[in-house]
Design an enzyme around this catalytic site. Structure first.
Site, mmCIF file in Angstrom:
data_model
loop_
_atom_site.group_PDB
_atom_site.id
_atom_site.type_symbol
_atom_site.label_atom_id
_atom_site.label_comp_id
_atom_site.label_asym_id
_atom_site.label_seq_id
_atom_site.Cartn_x
_atom_site.Cartn_y
_atom_site.Cartn_z
ATOM 1 N N ARG A 293 8.027 0.385 -4.025
ATOM 2 C CA ARG A 293 8.329 1.350 -5.078
ATOM 3 C C ARG A 293 8.785 0.707 -6.382
ATOM 4 N NH1 ARG A 293 12.213 4.897 -1.580
ATOM 5 N NH2 ARG A 293 12.170 2.985 -0.350
ATOM 6 N N PRO B 23 0.854 -1.198 0.000
ATOM 7 C CA PRO B 23 0.000 0.000 0.000
ATOM 8 C C PRO B 23 0.884 1.241 0.000
ATOM 9 C CG PRO B 23 0.031 -1.026 2.177
ATOM 10 C CD PRO B 23 0.779 -1.942 1.267
ATOM 11 N N CYS C 243 3.201 3.110 9.199
ATOM 12 C CA CYS C 243 3.386 4.425 8.588
ATOM 13 C C CYS C 243 3.994 5.390 9.597
ATOM 14 C CB CYS C 243 2.051 4.946 8.074
ATOM 15 S SG CYS C 243 2.190 6.528 7.217
ATOM 16 N N ASN D 268 9.115 -6.913 3.730
ATOM 17 C CA ASN D 268 8.966 -5.721 2.909
ATOM 18 C C ASN D 268 10.143 -4.798 3.189
ATOM 19 O OD1 ASN D 268 7.138 -2.718 3.304
ATOM 20 N ND2 ASN D 268 7.629 -3.587 1.323
ATOM 21 N N GLN E 181 -6.229 -1.402 3.333
ATOM 22 C CA GLN E 181 -5.451 -1.102 4.531
ATOM 23 C C GLN E 181 -6.117 0.038 5.297
ATOM 24 O OE1 GLN E 181 -1.528 1.042 4.837
ATOM 25 N NE2 GLN E 181 -0.819 -0.971 5.531
ATOM 26 N N HIS F 181 7.926 -4.626 7.562
ATOM 27 C CA HIS F 181 8.888 -3.743 6.909
ATOM 28 C C HIS F 181 10.171 -3.823 7.719
ATOM 29 C CE1 HIS F 181 9.653 0.304 4.712
ATOM 30 N NE2 HIS F 181 10.789 -0.256 5.068
#
Length: 332
Positions: free
Chosen positions: A231, A13, A96, A208, A66, A168
């Site tokens: 990306r 996302p 985030c 990730n 999400q 992540h």
């Protein structure tokens, strides 16, 4: 194929990028990868009346939404909306790092409150039915020690019933780094995330962060249940997605060429234009289709310069393809 199998490879996302037009394009490139929406805040859906943010095309399946937030009642209500819309998965953002999410007490700041995350996912599961509720997180934030924090976080969320988590492999520095810097500056710790897969065999864990090629995906899949690409899937979509079905999922069908992908996008673009939409709302996501291939510069320039103009239509896409074909013929 079950949703966990699709999660073997997913597209992250990404705010301002993975909107419904981007996802429709990515679905043309790969029929198997799991797609994610941009983060949608639960408050926007529940209190802001922004249910239109959940709109998606049926062709996008399998697709996950999400959600961002930490209010259990709002997250439960937003989950019910997402399930009603037909999403295949509801994911809670615990990764985030922006100032906005800190002030709202959601995103990566929740790494400090695993018990609250557990309460949130429990509330979400109460309205999800058979749709899985998953989590995307970081390895830690700020002064935390990931080797201590991450196992506790995973144990706590698993105890709440979560069976799939995407990690992540970077810390988020909420104090001192911008959201952009948080995507690049904190060092990646792949071995730690690989170790979590060994320590939590009953969890479906995806990795990730900094993954740019299918070769890297193959390497991580030696340790992990899944890989999430961000990306690179956006900027070089053909390299990451066009052969993913064959390489990652073992599908026995030939991959599309970039030209065939454009051809398959035509009806979608035409429908969007017919409904009053603008060409660049779709083509901005297609700029990288020929990246690294002959004619990529002409394709990108033609779409960038022409698609935003009033009344721009499929002729702009045709002109971009002509640029690519001219370069290929010149090289023959």
């Amino acid at each position: 194929m079950k949703i966990n199998q699709h999660a073997r490879l997913s597209v992250a996302p990404m705010m301002d990028w993975t909107d419904r037009h981007c996802r429709a394009f990515h679905r043309v490139l790969s029929q198997e990868v799991l797609l994610y929406t941009e983060m949608v805040t639960a408050s926007a859906l529940v209190r802001g009346g922004a249910r239109h943010l959940l709109a998606f095309n049926a062709s996008e399946h399998p697709v996950a939404v999400q959600l961002g937030g930490s209010d259990q009642a709002e997250l439960a209500a937003a989950t019910a909306m997402a399930v009603d819309e037909g999403y295949d998965e509801v994911n809670l953002n615990v990764g985030c790092p922006s100032d906005r999410v800190q002030s709202g007490c959601f995103g990566a700041v929740l790494m400090r409150q695993p018990d609250l995350v557990a309460d949130c996912v429990t509330a979400m599961q109460s309205r999800a039915g058979v749709v899985p509720v998953t989590v995307k997180c970081r390895i830690g934030v700020d002064e935390q020690h990931p080797q201590d924090v991450l196992p506790h976080f995973l144990q706590t969320t698993a105890a709440a019933g979560v069976t799939r988590v995407t990690i992540h492999a970077r810390k988020a520095w909420l104090d001192g780094l911008s959201p952009k810097e948080n995507r690049d500056v904190p060092p990646l710790d792949y071995p730690l995330v690989h170790d979590m897969a060994r320590r939590f065999p009953d969890l479906h864990l995806s990795i990730n962060g900094g993954i740019t090629s299918l070769d890297q995906v193959d390497t991580h899949l030696q340790y992990m249940d899944g890989v999430m690409v961000g990306r690179a899937a956006y900027h070089t979509p053909a390299d990451v997605l066009l052969t993913a079905d064959q390489r990652v999922f073992g599908v026995d069908r030939p991959p599309l060429s970039p030209f065939e992908a454009v051809e398959q996008m035509r009806p979608y673009i035409a429908d969007h234009l017919q409904a009053g939409g603008r060409l660049n709302q779709i083509t901005r996501h297609m700029l990288g289709l020929f990246a690294g291939r002959p004619g990529a510069r002409g394709w990108r320039r033609t779409l960038s310069e022409g698609a935003h103009r009033p009344g721009a239509g499929l002729e702009v896409v045709e002109a971009g393809l002509d640029q690519v074909i001219a370069v290929i013929h010149a090289a023959e």
